[in-house]
Design a protein around this motif. Structure first.
Motif, short mmCIF file in Angstrom:
data_model
loop_
_atom_site.label_atom_id
_atom_site.label_comp_id
_atom_site.label_asym_id
_atom_site.label_seq_id
_atom_site.Cartn_x
_atom_site.Cartn_y
_atom_site.Cartn_z
N GLY A 1 0.84 -1.20 0.00
CA GLY A 1 0.00 0.00 0.00
C GLY A 1 0.87 1.24 0.00
O GLY A 1 1.67 1.43 -0.91
N ASP A 2 0.76 2.06 1.05
CA ASP A 2 1.58 3.26 1.12
C ASP A 2 2.97 2.99 1.71
O ASP A 2 3.76 3.92 1.91
N HIS A 3 3.28 1.74 1.97
CA HIS A 3 4.60 1.30 2.41
C HIS A 3 5.08 0.18 1.49
O HIS A 3 4.28 -0.47 0.82
N VAL A 4 6.38 -0.05 1.50
CA VAL A 4 6.96 -1.21 0.84
C VAL A 4 7.52 -2.09 1.95
O VAL A 4 8.22 -1.60 2.85
N CYS A 5 7.20 -3.37 1.90
CA CYS A 5 7.64 -4.31 2.94
C CYS A 5 8.91 -5.03 2.50
O CYS A 5 8.99 -5.53 1.38
#
Length: 161
Positions: free
Chosen positions: A127-131
């Motif tokens: 989403g609004d982060h990259v894991c």
């Protein structure tokens, strides 16, 4: 605890600073979306916010360092988390204040509780982060004290949730 809070904001989390290395040097940010995901091998998931210098650095690197912050370091959250590494030389400022030492080739906050060197294995959209899924390469406990957590940041009105 208020039952009006969203479920994910009812759970307390430790506060970390992530040290990343890019072509133009190191950067630090604040990470609260961090969790261990495996015991053997010891593996972590670190979520990095889209559009940040830390994300740029992580995408171009094979390793990073997580720092478990100590409760007294809460004032660093505004600096490391609310200023962009794209426009601010965070390490230069922290070094000038005498807050940095070196560990495993990375600059780290000398008063943090522990440092964990991570090897990046895999990247996943979040989403609004990259894991980032990472193996723990090595770690060191540096200081005693109480970990900084999100509830304490709420008490100090640094974050609202």
């Amino acid at each position: 605890m208020s039952i009006r809070k969203k479920p994910w904001n009812r759970v307390n989390s430790p506060v970390y600073s992530l040290v990343t290395k890019g072509a133009d040097g190191f950067n630090m940010n604040i990470c609260t979306y961090v969790t261990a995901v495996s015991m053997k091998p010891k593996r972590y998931m670190v979520a990095v916010y889209e559009g940040t210098k830390s994300l740029d650095n992580m995408k171009g690197s094979e390793e990073a360092v997580l720092q478990l912050l100590e409760k007294s370091q809460y004032k660093l959250v505004n600096y490391l988390g609310k200023k962009s590494g794209k426009t601010t030389k965070k390490l230069k400022h922290l070094t000038s204040k005498g807050l940095i030492k070196e560990w495993e080739g990375f600059p780290v906050l000398q008063d943090c509780l522990a440092v964990l060197k991570l090897k990046i294995l895999q990247t996943l959209p979040g989403g609004d982060h990259v894991c980032f899924i990472c193996d723990l390469e090595t770690y060191k406990n540096l200081n005693s004290g109480k970990p900084l957590d999100v509830d304490y940041l709420r008490e100090k009105n640094i974050v609202r949730m």
